[in-house]
Design a protein around this motif. Structure first.
Motif, PDB file in Angstrom:
ATOM      1  N   GLN A   1       2.388 -76.879  75.408  1.00 52.44           N
ATOM      2  CA  GLN A   1       2.020 -78.284  75.249  1.00 52.44           C
ATOM      3  C   GLN A   1       3.028 -78.949  74.330  1.00 52.44           C
ATOM      4  OE1 GLN A   1      -0.552 -79.720  77.037  1.00 52.44           O
ATOM      5  NE2 GLN A   1      -0.405 -77.715  77.991  1.00 52.44           N
ATOM      6  N   ALA A   2       3.363 -80.170  74.662  1.00 47.46           N
ATOM      7  CA  ALA A   2       4.346 -80.922  73.885  1.00 47.46           C
ATOM      8  C   ALA A   2       3.766 -82.273  73.510  1.00 47.46           C
ATOM      9  CB  ALA A   2       5.629 -81.095  74.697  1.00 47.46           C
ATOM     10  N   SER A   3       4.563 -83.049  72.824  1.00 43.98           N
ATOM     11  CA  SER A   3       4.158 -84.397  72.435  1.00 43.98           C
ATOM     12  C   SER A   3       4.372 -85.326  73.628  1.00 43.98           C
ATOM     13  CB  SER A   3       4.979 -84.863  71.227  1.00 43.98           C
ATOM     14  OG  SER A   3       4.618 -86.181  70.875  1.00 43.98           O
ATOM     15  N   VAL A   4       3.434 -85.249  74.583  1.00 41.32           N
ATOM     16  CA  VAL A   4       3.526 -86.065  75.791  1.00 41.32           C
ATOM     17  C   VAL A   4       2.236 -86.857  75.977  1.00 41.32           C
ATOM     18  CG1 VAL A   4       5.105 -84.454  76.937  1.00 41.32           C
ATOM     19  CG2 VAL A   4       2.643 -84.214  77.297  1.00 41.32           C
TER      20      VAL A   4
ATOM     21  N   GLY B   1      -0.509 -88.686  78.881  1.00 44.59           N
ATOM     22  CA  GLY B   1      -1.227 -88.152  80.027  1.00 44.59           C
ATOM     23  C   GLY B   1      -0.410 -88.013  81.290  1.00 44.59           C
ATOM     24  N   THR B   2       0.720 -88.699  81.367  1.00 49.92           N
ATOM     25  CA  THR B   2       1.569 -88.617  82.552  1.00 49.92           C
ATOM     26  C   THR B   2       2.717 -87.622  82.384  1.00 49.92           C
ATOM     27  OG1 THR B   2       3.102 -90.369  81.873  1.00 49.92           O
ATOM     28  CG2 THR B   2       1.100 -91.048  83.056  1.00 49.92           C
ATOM     29  N   GLY B   3       2.835 -87.029  81.196  1.00 52.25           N
ATOM     30  CA  GLY B   3       3.926 -86.094  80.937  1.00 52.25           C
ATOM     31  C   GLY B   3       5.133 -86.723  80.276  1.00 52.25           C
ATOM     32  N   LYS B   4       5.057 -88.029  79.960  1.00 52.01           N
ATOM     33  CA  LYS B   4       6.165 -88.702  79.294  1.00 52.01           C
ATOM     34  C   LYS B   4       6.225 -88.267  77.830  1.00 52.01           C
ATOM     35  CE  LYS B   4       7.912 -93.168  77.879  1.00 52.01           C
ATOM     36  NZ  LYS B   4       7.500 -94.495  77.474  1.00 52.01           N
TER      37      LYS B   4
ATOM     38  N   MET C   1       3.499 -82.839  66.414  1.00 56.46           N
ATOM     39  CA  MET C   1       2.731 -81.596  66.381  1.00 56.46           C
ATOM     40  C   MET C   1       1.252 -81.875  66.628  1.00 56.46           C
ATOM     41  SD  MET C   1       2.621 -78.581  63.564  1.00 56.46           S
ATOM     42  CE  MET C   1       1.440 -77.238  63.709  1.00 56.46           C
ATOM     43  N   ARG C   2       0.727 -82.892  65.996  1.00 56.07           N
ATOM     44  CA  ARG C   2      -0.696 -83.210  66.190  1.00 56.07           C
ATOM     45  C   ARG C   2      -0.976 -83.656  67.626  1.00 56.07           C
ATOM     46  NH1 ARG C   2      -3.770 -82.580  61.807  1.00 56.07           N
ATOM     47  NH2 ARG C   2      -2.742 -82.567  59.770  1.00 56.07           N
ATOM     48  N   ARG C   3      -0.056 -84.389  68.233  1.00 52.90           N
ATOM     49  CA  ARG C   3      -0.230 -84.791  69.642  1.00 52.90           C
ATOM     50  C   ARG C   3      -0.197 -83.553  70.536  1.00 52.90           C
ATOM     51  NH1 ARG C   3       3.034 -88.356  69.534  1.00 52.90           N
ATOM     52  NH2 ARG C   3       1.634 -90.108  69.279  1.00 52.90           N
ATOM     53  N   SER C   4       0.693 -82.623  70.247  1.00 53.48           N
ATOM     54  CA  SER C   4       0.773 -81.382  71.035  1.00 53.48           C
ATOM     55  C   SER C   4      -0.525 -80.587  70.930  1.00 53.48           C
ATOM     56  CB  SER C   4       1.946 -80.518  70.558  1.00 53.48           C
ATOM     57  OG  SER C   4       3.170 -81.199  70.742  1.00 53.48           O
ATOM     58  N   ILE C   5      -1.059 -80.486  69.714  1.00 58.42           N
ATOM     59  CA  ILE C   5      -2.314 -79.756  69.511  1.00 58.42           C
ATOM     60  C   ILE C   5      -3.477 -80.491  70.177  1.00 58.42           C
ATOM     61  CG2 ILE C   5      -3.975 -78.906  67.801  1.00 58.42           C
ATOM     62  CD1 ILE C   5      -1.414 -77.246  67.885  1.00 58.42           C
ATOM     63  N   GLU C   6      -3.462 -81.805  70.134  1.00 57.59           N
ATOM     64  CA  GLU C   6      -4.503 -82.582  70.815  1.00 57.59           C
ATOM     65  C   GLU C   6      -4.435 -82.324  72.322  1.00 57.59           C
ATOM     66  OE1 GLU C   6      -7.659 -85.168  71.719  1.00 57.59           O
ATOM     67  OE2 GLU C   6      -7.129 -84.022  69.938  1.00 57.59           O
ATOM     68  N   ASN C   7      -3.229 -82.226  72.866  1.00 55.98           N
ATOM     69  CA  ASN C   7      -3.080 -81.897  74.287  1.00 55.98           C
ATOM     70  C   ASN C   7      -3.629 -80.500  74.572  1.00 55.98           C
ATOM     71  OD1 ASN C   7      -1.988 -84.371  74.909  1.00 55.98           O
ATOM     72  ND2 ASN C   7       0.121 -83.681  74.773  1.00 55.98           N
ATOM     73  N   LEU C   8      -3.355 -79.548  73.675  1.00 56.80           N
ATOM     74  CA  LEU C   8      -3.916 -78.203  73.821  1.00 56.80           C
ATOM     75  C   LEU C   8      -5.440 -78.275  73.814  1.00 56.80           C
ATOM     76  CD1 LEU C   8      -3.874 -75.099  73.814  1.00 56.80           C
ATOM     77  CD2 LEU C   8      -3.570 -75.225  71.316  1.00 56.80           C
ATOM     78  N   ARG C   9      -6.008 -79.039  72.885  1.00 60.79           N
ATOM     79  CA  ARG C   9      -7.465 -79.187  72.812  1.00 60.79           C
ATOM     80  C   ARG C   9      -8.038 -79.709  74.127  1.00 60.79           C
ATOM     81  NH1 ARG C   9     -11.082 -82.641  72.728  1.00 60.79           N
ATOM     82  NH2 ARG C   9      -9.706 -84.428  72.562  1.00 60.79           N
ATOM     83  N   LYS C  10      -7.378 -80.714  74.708  1.00 60.19           N
ATOM     84  CA  LYS C  10      -7.850 -81.285  75.974  1.00 60.19           C
ATOM     85  C   LYS C  10      -7.787 -80.268  77.106  1.00 60.19           C
ATOM     86  CE  LYS C  10      -6.657 -86.078  74.947  1.00 60.19           C
ATOM     87  NZ  LYS C  10      -5.757 -87.196  75.299  1.00 60.19           N
ATOM     88  N   VAL C  11      -6.712 -79.486  77.150  1.00 61.61           N
ATOM     89  CA  VAL C  11      -6.589 -78.469  78.194  1.00 61.61           C
ATOM     90  C   VAL C  11      -7.681 -77.411  78.024  1.00 61.61           C
ATOM     91  CG1 VAL C  11      -5.132 -76.605  79.090  1.00 61.61           C
ATOM     92  CG2 VAL C  11      -4.123 -78.829  78.580  1.00 61.61           C
ATOM     93  N   LEU C  12      -7.893 -76.954  76.788  1.00 56.14           N
ATOM     94  CA  LEU C  12      -8.944 -75.968  76.545  1.00 56.14           C
ATOM     95  C   LEU C  12     -10.317 -76.517  76.905  1.00 56.14           C
ATOM     96  CD1 LEU C  12      -7.711 -74.478  73.160  1.00 56.14           C
ATOM     97  CD2 LEU C  12      -7.787 -73.304  75.381  1.00 56.14           C
ATOM     98  N   GLU C  13     -10.550 -77.770  76.557  1.00 57.57           N
ATOM     99  CA  GLU C  13     -11.834 -78.409  76.877  1.00 57.57           C
ATOM    100  C   GLU C  13     -12.057 -78.449  78.383  1.00 57.57           C
ATOM    101  OE1 GLU C  13     -12.772 -82.799  76.220  1.00 57.57           O
ATOM    102  OE2 GLU C  13     -13.519 -81.828  74.381  1.00 57.57           O
ATOM    103  N   SER C  14     -11.005 -78.698  79.144  1.00 55.25           N
ATOM    104  CA  SER C  14     -11.140 -78.736  80.598  1.00 55.25           C
ATOM    105  C   SER C  14     -11.488 -77.362  81.165  1.00 55.25           C
ATOM    106  CB  SER C  14      -9.875 -79.296  81.257  1.00 55.25           C
ATOM    107  OG  SER C  14      -8.822 -78.366  81.214  1.00 55.25           O
ATOM    108  N   CYS C  15     -11.276 -76.322  80.358  1.00 53.83           N
ATOM    109  CA  CYS C  15     -11.607 -74.950  80.755  1.00 53.83           C
ATOM    110  C   CYS C  15     -12.924 -74.479  80.153  1.00 53.83           C
ATOM    111  CB  CYS C  15     -10.497 -73.999  80.307  1.00 53.83           C
ATOM    112  SG  CYS C  15      -8.910 -74.309  81.060  1.00 53.83           S
TER     113      CYS C  15
ATOM    114  N   ASN D   1       4.854 -70.747  69.225  1.00 50.12           N
ATOM    115  CA  ASN D   1       5.256 -72.054  68.718  1.00 50.12           C
ATOM    116  C   ASN D   1       6.768 -72.164  68.649  1.00 50.12           C
ATOM    117  OD1 ASN D   1       2.387 -72.840  67.650  1.00 50.12           O
ATOM    118  ND2 ASN D   1       2.773 -70.755  66.985  1.00 50.12           N
ATOM    119  N   TYR D   2       7.260 -73.325  68.997  1.00 48.53           N
ATOM    120  CA  TYR D   2       8.688 -73.610  68.959  1.00 48.53           C
ATOM    121  C   TYR D   2       8.894 -74.812  68.050  1.00 48.53           C
ATOM    122  CZ  TYR D   2       8.524 -70.490  72.907  1.00 48.53           C
ATOM    123  OH  TYR D   2       8.300 -69.394  73.702  1.00 48.53           O
TER     124      TYR D   2
END
Length: 114
Positions: free
Chosen positions: A32-35, A37-40, A50-64, A76-77
């Motif tokens: 997950q990166a700092s993108v 909803g469209t991947g931009k 970093m917080r945006r990347s983690i928020e994206n991770l949270r959303k992906v996990l929530e969808s699962c 982590n990179y």
């Protein structure tokens, strides 16, 4: 059974990969990166990205059907090793002890991502 869960608000990529793959009780999440909803890519301060990347991770996990409290390992990179102290501070703010197993690689991202 292999599942590819995704909700509409989970981040998407224009690249050929699924945000997550679920096999039984295990969830494998793509990077997950700092993108948005469209991947931009959304440029920001190190903390903002970093917080945006983690928020994206949270959303992906929530969808699962999961959340950050169930993360057992992270990879982590970090673009610049001088950001390691801030990275660790933010990481400890998000993940609580006992922390997930972790691998962190620095100074490895393409100059195009800088």
């Amino acid at each position: 059974m292999i599942e590819y869960p995704a909700k509409d608000d989970a981040p998407r990529s224009h690249l050929p990969f699924s945000p997550a793959t679920k096999v039984g009780d295990l969830i494998f999440v793509s990077g997950q990166a700092s993108v948005d909803g469209t991947g931009k890519i959304i440029s920001d301060s190190f903390e903002g990205e970093m917080r945006r990347s983690i928020e994206n991770l949270r959303k992906v996990l929530e969808s699962c059907g999961s959340d950050l409290a169930h993360v057992v390992q992270t990879r982590n990179y970090v673009r610049d090793a001088t950001d390691n102290a801030e990275y660790n501070r933010i990481y400890m703010d998000i993940f609580k002890a006992p922390f997930p197993a972790r691998t962190t690689i620095t100074n490895c991202l393409s100059p195009a991502l800088r």
